[in-house]
Design a protein around this motif. Sequence first.
Motif, PDB file in Angstrom:
ATOM      1  N   MET A 113      -4.928   5.282  32.576  1.00 20.46           N
ATOM      2  CA  MET A 113      -4.457   6.376  33.411  1.00 20.46           C
ATOM      3  C   MET A 113      -3.630   7.319  32.547  1.00 20.46           C
ATOM      4  O   MET A 113      -2.780   6.889  31.780  1.00 20.46           O
ATOM      5  CB  MET A 113      -3.621   5.802  34.559  1.00 20.46           C
ATOM      6  CG  MET A 113      -3.093   6.828  35.517  1.00 20.46           C
ATOM      7  SD  MET A 113      -2.319   6.031  36.953  1.00 20.46           S
ATOM      8  CE  MET A 113      -1.962   7.473  37.897  1.00 20.46           C
ATOM      9  N   LYS A 114      -3.885   8.619  32.699  1.00 21.96           N
ATOM     10  CA  LYS A 114      -3.109   9.645  31.990  1.00 21.96           C
ATOM     11  C   LYS A 114      -1.981  10.128  32.904  1.00 21.96           C
ATOM     12  O   LYS A 114      -2.243  10.670  33.972  1.00 21.96           O
ATOM     13  CB  LYS A 114      -4.001  10.821  31.615  1.00 21.96           C
ATOM     14  CG  LYS A 114      -4.986  10.510  30.513  1.00 21.96           C
ATOM     15  CD  LYS A 114      -5.984  11.631  30.269  1.00 21.96           C
ATOM     16  CE  LYS A 114      -5.355  12.997  30.219  1.00 21.96           C
ATOM     17  NZ  LYS A 114      -6.330  14.071  29.935  1.00 21.96           N
ATOM     18  N   ILE A 115      -0.745   9.912  32.450  1.00 23.35           N
ATOM     19  CA  ILE A 115       0.427  10.242  33.252  1.00 23.35           C
ATOM     20  C   ILE A 115       1.293  11.240  32.503  1.00 23.35           C
ATOM     21  O   ILE A 115       1.665  11.004  31.351  1.00 23.35           O
ATOM     22  CB  ILE A 115       1.247   8.974  33.576  1.00 23.35           C
ATOM     23  CG1 ILE A 115       0.370   7.958  34.316  1.00 23.35           C
ATOM     24  CG2 ILE A 115       2.506   9.331  34.359  1.00 23.35           C
ATOM     25  CD1 ILE A 115       1.003   6.590  34.459  1.00 23.35           C
ATOM     26  N   THR A 145       2.144  11.729  28.433  1.00 25.58           N
ATOM     27  CA  THR A 145       2.579  12.946  27.769  1.00 25.58           C
ATOM     28  C   THR A 145       3.963  13.250  28.325  1.00 25.58           C
ATOM     29  O   THR A 145       4.239  13.016  29.508  1.00 25.58           O
ATOM     30  CB  THR A 145       1.639  14.140  28.025  1.00 25.58           C
ATOM     31  OG1 THR A 145       1.561  14.381  29.433  1.00 25.58           O
ATOM     32  CG2 THR A 145       0.254  13.874  27.468  1.00 25.58           C
ATOM     33  N   PHE A 146       4.827  13.759  27.463  1.00 22.06           N
ATOM     34  CA  PHE A 146       6.204  14.039  27.848  1.00 22.06           C
ATOM     35  C   PHE A 146       6.530  15.496  27.567  1.00 22.06           C
ATOM     36  O   PHE A 146       6.151  16.029  26.516  1.00 22.06           O
ATOM     37  CB  PHE A 146       7.178  13.148  27.062  1.00 22.06           C
ATOM     38  CG  PHE A 146       6.978  11.683  27.309  1.00 22.06           C
ATOM     39  CD1 PHE A 146       7.518  11.064  28.420  1.00 22.06           C
ATOM     40  CD2 PHE A 146       6.236  10.907  26.425  1.00 22.06           C
ATOM     41  CE1 PHE A 146       7.335   9.714  28.655  1.00 22.06           C
ATOM     42  CE2 PHE A 146       6.044   9.549  26.637  1.00 22.06           C
ATOM     43  CZ  PHE A 146       6.600   8.956  27.762  1.00 22.06           C
ATOM     44  N   PHE A 147       7.215  16.118  28.513  1.00 22.74           N
ATOM     45  CA  PHE A 147       7.628  17.515  28.341  1.00 22.74           C
ATOM     46  C   PHE A 147       8.988  17.691  28.994  1.00 22.74           C
ATOM     47  O   PHE A 147       9.209  17.220  30.117  1.00 22.74           O
ATOM     48  CB  PHE A 147       6.610  18.459  28.986  1.00 22.74           C
ATOM     49  CG  PHE A 147       6.951  19.914  28.809  1.00 22.74           C
ATOM     50  CD1 PHE A 147       6.703  20.548  27.602  1.00 22.74           C
ATOM     51  CD2 PHE A 147       7.525  20.636  29.844  1.00 22.74           C
ATOM     52  CE1 PHE A 147       7.026  21.892  27.431  1.00 22.74           C
ATOM     53  CE2 PHE A 147       7.838  21.975  29.683  1.00 22.74           C
ATOM     54  CZ  PHE A 147       7.588  22.606  28.477  1.00 22.74           C
ATOM     55  N   GLN A 148       9.887  18.371  28.299  1.00 24.35           N
ATOM     56  CA  GLN A 148      11.198  18.717  28.850  1.00 24.35           C
ATOM     57  C   GLN A 148      11.503  20.145  28.463  1.00 24.35           C
ATOM     58  O   GLN A 148      11.242  20.567  27.343  1.00 24.35           O
ATOM     59  CB  GLN A 148      12.285  17.793  28.297  1.00 24.35           C
ATOM     60  CG  GLN A 148      13.661  17.974  28.926  1.00 24.35           C
ATOM     61  CD  GLN A 148      14.496  19.113  28.344  1.00 24.35           C
ATOM     62  OE1 GLN A 148      14.388  19.450  27.175  1.00 24.35           O
ATOM     63  NE2 GLN A 148      15.326  19.719  29.181  1.00 24.35           N
ATOM     64  N   SER A 149      12.067  20.882  29.417  1.00 18.56           N
ATOM     65  CA  SER A 149      12.531  22.237  29.116  1.00 18.56           C
ATOM     66  C   SER A 149      13.713  22.577  30.005  1.00 18.56           C
ATOM     67  O   SER A 149      13.811  22.100  31.141  1.00 18.56           O
ATOM     68  CB  SER A 149      11.416  23.264  29.333  1.00 18.56           C
ATOM     69  OG  SER A 149      11.899  24.564  29.026  1.00 18.56           O
ATOM     70  N   THR A 182      -0.893  23.956  33.524  1.00 18.87           N
ATOM     71  CA  THR A 182      -1.962  23.564  32.595  1.00 18.87           C
ATOM     72  C   THR A 182      -2.226  22.066  32.570  1.00 18.87           C
ATOM     73  O   THR A 182      -3.078  21.615  31.808  1.00 18.87           O
ATOM     74  CB  THR A 182      -1.627  24.021  31.157  1.00 18.87           C
ATOM     75  OG1 THR A 182      -0.445  23.341  30.713  1.00 18.87           O
ATOM     76  CG2 THR A 182      -1.424  25.519  31.088  1.00 18.87           C
ATOM     77  N   LEU A 183      -1.537  21.289  33.399  1.00 17.66           N
ATOM     78  CA  LEU A 183      -1.673  19.837  33.342  1.00 17.66           C
ATOM     79  C   LEU A 183      -3.089  19.373  33.661  1.00 17.66           C
ATOM     80  O   LEU A 183      -3.728  19.862  34.592  1.00 17.66           O
ATOM     81  CB  LEU A 183      -0.702  19.171  34.321  1.00 17.66           C
ATOM     82  CG  LEU A 183       0.743  19.074  33.856  1.00 17.66           C
ATOM     83  CD1 LEU A 183       1.612  18.535  34.977  1.00 17.66           C
ATOM     84  CD2 LEU A 183       0.858  18.188  32.619  1.00 17.66           C
ATOM     85  N   ASP A 184      -3.543  18.413  32.885  1.00 18.37           N
ATOM     86  CA  ASP A 184      -4.808  17.716  33.108  1.00 18.37           C
ATOM     87  C   ASP A 184      -4.489  16.226  32.996  1.00 18.37           C
ATOM     88  O   ASP A 184      -4.461  15.676  31.895  1.00 18.37           O
ATOM     89  CB  ASP A 184      -5.839  18.142  32.067  1.00 18.37           C
ATOM     90  CG  ASP A 184      -7.161  17.425  32.247  1.00 18.37           C
ATOM     91  OD1 ASP A 184      -7.427  16.893  33.347  1.00 18.37           O
ATOM     92  OD2 ASP A 184      -7.938  17.378  31.263  1.00 18.37           O
ATOM     93  N   LEU A 199      -1.917  12.891  42.025  1.00 15.76           N
ATOM     94  CA  LEU A 199      -0.691  12.308  42.563  1.00 15.76           C
ATOM     95  C   LEU A 199       0.533  12.851  41.832  1.00 15.76           C
ATOM     96  O   LEU A 199       0.530  12.957  40.598  1.00 15.76           O
ATOM     97  CB  LEU A 199      -0.730  10.785  42.431  1.00 15.76           C
ATOM     98  CG  LEU A 199      -1.742  10.060  43.301  1.00 15.76           C
ATOM     99  CD1 LEU A 199      -1.826   8.592  42.897  1.00 15.76           C
ATOM    100  CD2 LEU A 199      -1.381  10.184  44.770  1.00 15.76           C
ATOM    101  N   LYS A 200       1.557  13.168  42.603  1.00 12.22           N
ATOM    102  CA  LYS A 200       2.801  13.714  42.052  1.00 12.22           C
ATOM    103  C   LYS A 200       3.978  12.953  42.645  1.00 12.22           C
ATOM    104  O   LYS A 200       4.040  12.735  43.853  1.00 12.22           O
ATOM    105  CB  LYS A 200       2.934  15.201  42.395  1.00 12.22           C
ATOM    106  CG  LYS A 200       1.812  16.058  41.843  1.00 12.22           C
ATOM    107  CD  LYS A 200       1.880  17.475  42.379  1.00 12.22           C
ATOM    108  CE  LYS A 200       1.516  17.593  43.821  1.00 12.22           C
ATOM    109  NZ  LYS A 200       0.144  17.899  44.136  1.00 12.22           N
ATOM    110  N   VAL A 201       4.899  12.550  41.773  1.00 11.60           N
ATOM    111  CA  VAL A 201       6.071  11.805  42.201  1.00 11.60           C
ATOM    112  C   VAL A 201       7.324  12.482  41.653  1.00 11.60           C
ATOM    113  O   VAL A 201       7.403  12.794  40.461  1.00 11.60           O
ATOM    114  CB  VAL A 201       6.022  10.337  41.728  1.00 11.60           C
ATOM    115  CG1 VAL A 201       7.245   9.581  42.220  1.00 11.60           C
ATOM    116  CG2 VAL A 201       4.746   9.657  42.200  1.00 11.60           C
TER     117      VAL A 201
END
Length: 142
Positions: free
Chosen positions: A1-3, A44-48, A60-62, A90-92
């Motif tokens: 699973m790609k999270i 994948t991790f992203f912070q801003s 742009t999320l896939d 799904l979004k949490v």
Amino acid sequence: MKIAIVNGPNLNMLGKRNKDHYGTLTLDSINQLLVDTFKEHEFTFFQSNHEGALVDYIQTLDCDGLVINAAAYTHTSVAIRDALEIHSFLKVEVHLSDINNREDFRKTNFIKDVVNCSFFGKKEQSYIDAVNYLVEKNKFLK
């Protein structure tokens, strides 16, 4: 699973912020905890700290599922809400602190109606609970 794990403003300062609300771990430590706990999944991790950067990234999320801690933008950003609404995966929502038992302004939540579930008030355990939710729900969607 790609999270995808998306974190908003000031979460890059974890470890320096109020430990009673946010715990002692840094954001990098929380990210590594997720990788170590859920070895069979791809993260994948992203912070801003910037609202527009978060919106651009979300658009742009896939992925198969998203964990988002919009932080302060939870209480102010219609733009992030609208970007989340675009996606059908799904979004949490997560928060390290219990936003419902803090300052009154934190009780306003612009994203709660466009996510599938919310976990908060359990520090880094909120992230683990969120990923567990995604993994379990994803089993039933396939």
